[in-house]
Design a protein around this motif. Structure first.
Motif, PDB file in Angstrom:
ATOM      1  N   UNK A  43      95.512   7.781  21.393  1.00  0.00           N
ATOM      2  CA  UNK A  43      95.774   9.138  21.878  1.00  0.00           C
ATOM      3  C   UNK A  43      97.176   9.171  22.467  1.00  0.00           C
ATOM      4  N   UNK A  44      97.984  10.099  22.025  1.00  0.00           N
ATOM      5  CA  UNK A  44      99.291  10.353  22.637  1.00  0.00           C
ATOM      6  C   UNK A  44      99.175  11.662  23.401  1.00  0.00           C
TER       7      UNK A  44
ATOM      8  N   UNK B  88     103.116  -0.498  15.123  1.00  0.00           N
ATOM      9  CA  UNK B  88     103.215  -1.811  14.475  1.00  0.00           C
ATOM     10  C   UNK B  88     102.066  -2.736  14.880  1.00  0.00           C
ATOM     11  N   UNK B  89     101.517  -2.518  16.074  1.00  0.00           N
ATOM     12  CA  UNK B  89     100.445  -3.379  16.585  1.00  0.00           C
ATOM     13  C   UNK B  89      99.051  -2.852  16.258  1.00  0.00           C
ATOM     14  N   UNK B  90      98.969  -1.630  15.742  1.00  0.00           N
ATOM     15  CA  UNK B  90      97.672  -0.992  15.520  1.00  0.00           C
ATOM     16  C   UNK B  90      97.182  -1.197  14.096  1.00  0.00           C
ATOM     17  N   UNK B  91      95.869  -1.210  13.899  1.00  0.00           N
ATOM     18  CA  UNK B  91      95.326  -1.254  12.536  1.00  0.00           C
ATOM     19  C   UNK B  91      95.753  -0.004  11.758  1.00  0.00           C
ATOM     20  N   UNK B  92      95.981  -0.158  10.479  1.00  0.00           N
ATOM     21  CA  UNK B  92      96.376   0.987   9.670  1.00  0.00           C
ATOM     22  C   UNK B  92      95.259   2.021   9.604  1.00  0.00           C
ATOM     23  N   UNK B  93      94.027   1.538   9.593  1.00  0.00           N
ATOM     24  CA  UNK B  93      92.890   2.451   9.567  1.00  0.00           C
ATOM     25  C   UNK B  93      92.462   2.736  11.004  1.00  0.00           C
ATOM     26  N   UNK B  94      92.819   3.895  11.468  1.00  0.00           N
ATOM     27  CA  UNK B  94      92.536   4.268  12.859  1.00  0.00           C
ATOM     28  C   UNK B  94      92.505   5.792  12.955  1.00  0.00           C
ATOM     29  N   UNK B  95      92.027   6.267  14.088  1.00  0.00           N
ATOM     30  CA  UNK B  95      92.061   7.699  14.393  1.00  0.00           C
ATOM     31  C   UNK B  95      93.221   7.953  15.341  1.00  0.00           C
ATOM     32  N   UNK B  96      94.027   8.959  15.058  1.00  0.00           N
ATOM     33  CA  UNK B  96      95.163   9.290  15.924  1.00  0.00           C
ATOM     34  C   UNK B  96      95.011  10.713  16.438  1.00  0.00           C
ATOM     35  N   UNK B  97      95.106  10.860  17.749  1.00  0.00           N
ATOM     36  CA  UNK B  97      94.996  12.166  18.404  1.00  0.00           C
ATOM     37  C   UNK B  97      96.308  12.457  19.118  1.00  0.00           C
ATOM     38  N   UNK B  98      96.914  13.557  18.771  1.00  0.00           N
ATOM     39  CA  UNK B  98      98.254  13.894  19.262  1.00  0.00           C
ATOM     40  C   UNK B  98      98.143  15.194  20.050  1.00  0.00           C
ATOM     41  N   UNK B  99      98.302  15.105  21.383  1.00  0.00           N
ATOM     42  CA  UNK B  99      98.160  16.290  22.245  1.00  0.00           C
ATOM     43  C   UNK B  99      99.489  16.617  22.910  1.00  0.00           C
ATOM     44  N   UNK B 100      99.856  17.889  22.855  1.00  0.00           N
ATOM     45  CA  UNK B 100     101.126  18.312  23.439  1.00  0.00           C
ATOM     46  C   UNK B 100     101.023  19.770  23.859  1.00  0.00           C
ATOM     47  N   UNK B 101     101.749  20.133  24.903  1.00  0.00           N
ATOM     48  CA  UNK B 101     101.753  21.532  25.348  1.00  0.00           C
ATOM     49  C   UNK B 101     102.789  22.346  24.586  1.00  0.00           C
ATOM     50  N   UNK B 102     103.823  21.669  24.073  1.00  0.00           N
ATOM     51  CA  UNK B 102     104.875  22.346  23.316  1.00  0.00           C
ATOM     52  C   UNK B 102     105.171  21.542  22.058  1.00  0.00           C
ATOM     53  N   UNK B 103     105.820  22.189  21.113  1.00  0.00           N
ATOM     54  CA  UNK B 103     106.152  21.482  19.873  1.00  0.00           C
ATOM     55  C   UNK B 103     107.460  22.040  19.315  1.00  0.00           C
ATOM     56  N   UNK B 104     108.280  21.151  18.794  1.00  0.00           N
ATOM     57  CA  UNK B 104     109.490  21.560  18.085  1.00  0.00           C
ATOM     58  C   UNK B 104     109.590  20.707  16.823  1.00  0.00           C
ATOM     59  N   UNK B 105     110.698  20.824  16.097  1.00  0.00           N
ATOM     60  CA  UNK B 105     110.830  20.124  14.815  1.00  0.00           C
ATOM     61  C   UNK B 105     110.781  18.605  14.984  1.00  0.00           C
TER      62      UNK B 105
ATOM     63  N   UNK C 172     109.264  16.839  17.411  1.00  0.00           N
ATOM     64  CA  UNK C 172     107.893  16.448  17.736  1.00  0.00           C
ATOM     65  C   UNK C 172     107.007  16.542  16.500  1.00  0.00           C
ATOM     66  N   UNK C 173     107.210  17.610  15.733  1.00  0.00           N
ATOM     67  CA  UNK C 173     106.406  17.800  14.522  1.00  0.00           C
ATOM     68  C   UNK C 173     106.630  16.647  13.539  1.00  0.00           C
ATOM     69  N   UNK C 174     107.889  16.233  13.401  1.00  0.00           N
ATOM     70  CA  UNK C 174     108.215  15.152  12.469  1.00  0.00           C
ATOM     71  C   UNK C 174     107.551  13.841  12.904  1.00  0.00           C
ATOM     72  N   UNK C 175     107.634  13.531  14.197  1.00  0.00           N
ATOM     73  CA  UNK C 175     107.000  12.317  14.723  1.00  0.00           C
ATOM     74  C   UNK C 175     105.488  12.394  14.561  1.00  0.00           C
ATOM     75  N   UNK C 176     104.936  13.552  14.890  1.00  0.00           N
ATOM     76  CA  UNK C 176     103.481  13.716  14.828  1.00  0.00           C
ATOM     77  C   UNK C 176     102.953  13.456  13.423  1.00  0.00           C
ATOM     78  N   UNK C 177     103.590  14.063  12.444  1.00  0.00           N
ATOM     79  CA  UNK C 177     103.088  13.920  11.077  1.00  0.00           C
ATOM     80  C   UNK C 177     103.357  12.541  10.488  1.00  0.00           C
ATOM     81  N   UNK C 178     104.230  11.759  11.143  1.00  0.00           N
ATOM     82  CA  UNK C 178     104.415  10.374  10.698  1.00  0.00           C
ATOM     83  C   UNK C 178     103.311   9.468  11.226  1.00  0.00           C
ATOM     84  N   UNK C 179     102.544   9.964  12.205  1.00  0.00           N
ATOM     85  CA  UNK C 179     101.508   9.146  12.849  1.00  0.00           C
ATOM     86  C   UNK C 179     100.093   9.509  12.404  1.00  0.00           C
ATOM     87  N   UNK C 180      99.897  10.784  12.099  1.00  0.00           N
ATOM     88  CA  UNK C 180      98.547  11.241  11.781  1.00  0.00           C
ATOM     89  C   UNK C 180      98.327  11.284  10.270  1.00  0.00           C
ATOM     90  N   UNK C 181      97.062  11.278   9.878  1.00  0.00           N
ATOM     91  CA  UNK C 181      96.699  11.305   8.455  1.00  0.00           C
ATOM     92  C   UNK C 181      95.801  12.512   8.204  1.00  0.00           C
TER      93      UNK C 181
END
Length: 416
Positions: free
Chosen positions: A153-154, A174-191, A193-202
């Protein structure tokens, strides 16, 4: 829908009921089912909407069910946050929601001795709530193993990126298993943040709650145009006129925090500060006193109070307007939480007018101007208890008590 309608454990339902939670908030209603299914989630929601419970409830339930199958001890969930105070707060939420579930949670952060943290890790934990620095220290020392993590969870992700934690977030992956659940929580978003978020979630479930209205509707906003050097007098007046209210004051820097503290001490107003220069034990004490109401006035910087859930804050005072308009959202989100009402007052000096414009553009809402008549403005300066540099009061006193010329003899001239 009520919490009792969710397919979660009886222990969780009992804990929610004990804490007075009856119905899920919008972010919880939309997030919990997806997280229970193991989906990745990208959630954007204004502060104070119940984001912590939105991920804590389903994470605890999934861990509890897995523990009943006799699965071995290991860290199964990592919650990464930007500040120590937020780590402590989220850990407390996990512990309260997880009573009776045997799900073990601990917080890990720097600024304190690492040995007690290492000892607790050795006994086995399921969830760690952590700031990046100390976590990577313990990973490098072999005390934290992340190869069994199932959920990451971020939280307050936008602030983590603003603080320069992008590399830390990428290193964590790099330390996490490739098969995992990722939860990305934020109060605001910009380009960014969006780019980082979509690089982490599936294939995430994207959830946005009131994206066009980032500030809580429970908060009444006002701005007062005050000269920079006069702000302390107006803060003194606000506090004195609201003696029973809990007031959170935001300033731009640690130095400013201490200067405002000194100004309040001069007029016999008890208050405390919280910022990065204080050690963790003092920060804990300060937050505990303010949370309980033992101390009703707190002066804070943005970093130290970000995301903190403090009950019953009546006023948020932007003593300094924030440099980043998003921080306005997070500041005023400390009041008007849940169903409670709150007030946000900004002291805006002439040089801060562009910052006010940026905030209004960001929130898409004009801030109501609090008209201060000239006489009322001058009265605030005249009647302060702080006489250290109140030049007008000194002039008035001098006019009321003129110094009479001496009637003594003139001094004799020295003979050369």
């Amino acid at each position: 829908m009520k919490y009792e309608d969710y397919h979660i454990s009886d222990e969780l339902k009992k804990n929610l009921d004990t804490q007075g939670f009856k119905r899920p908030t919008d972010i919880q209603f939309k997030s919990i089912p997806a997280i229970l299914k193991g989906e990745d989630v990208l959630a954007i929601a204004q502060t104070g909407t119940g984001k912590t419970a939105a991920f804590a409830i389903p994470v605890i339930d999934r861990l509890q069910r897995a523990k009943k199958t006799g699965r071995g001890d290991a860290i199964r969930c990592v919650v990464m946050v930007p500040t120590r105070e937020l780590a402590i707060q989220i850990t407390r939420s996990f512990e309260e929601l997880g009573k009776g579930t045997k799900v073990r949670t601990m917080s890990i952060f720097g600024g304190v001795d690492q040995d007690p943290q290492i000892a607790k890790l050795a006994k086995g934990v399921d969830v760690i709530v952590t700031t990046p620095g100390r976590m990577f220290d313990l990973v490098s020392q072999g005390h934290i193993l992340l190869d069994k993590v199932e959920t990451v969870v971020l939280d307050e992700a936008d602030h983590m990126l603003n603080l320069g934690f992008i590399k830390d977030i990428k290193d964590l992956v790099k330390f996490l298993p490739k098969k995992r659940q990722t939860l990305f929580f934020s109060a605001t978003i910009d380009d960014t943040i969006k780019k980082i978020a979509y690089s982490l979630v599936h294939k995430p479930i994207r959830i946005q709650v009131s994206p066009k209205d980032p500030v809580s509707k429970n908060v009444e906003h006002g701005v007062a145009y005050i000269k920079m050097d006069d702000k302390r007098f107006f803060l003194e007046r606000l506090i004195n006129e609201n003696p029973d209210k809990k007031i959170l004051i935001f300033v731009r820097t640690k130095v400013r925090a201490e200067r405002v503290l000194a100004a309040m001490q001069r007029v016999k107003i008890e208050t405390q500060t919280i910022h990065g220069d204080k050690d963790q034990s003092e920060r804990n004490q300060v937050m505990s006193a303010f949370r309980s109401g033992k101390n009703k006035i707190l002066i804070a910087t943005d970093v130290s109070a970000r995301g903190i859930d403090i009950p019953n804050v009546d006023f948020v005072v932007n003593y300094d307007l924030p440099d980043e308009p998003e921080n306005y959202v997070h500041r005023v989100g400390r009041t008007g939480r849940g169903k409670q009402k709150g007030q946000a007052i900004s002291f805006c000096s002439p040089e801060e007018r562009p910052l006010q414009s940026a905030i209004e553009k960001y929130t898409q809402t004009p801030i109501q101007v609090m008209d201060i008549e000239w006489n009322a403005y001058q009265d605030t300066l005249d009647f302060t208890e702080d006489t250290t540099d109140n030049w007008k009061q000194l002039i008035n006193e001098a006019e009321a008590n003129p110094i009479k010329p001496s009637k003594g003899k003139k001094p004799k001239k020295k003979k050369r």
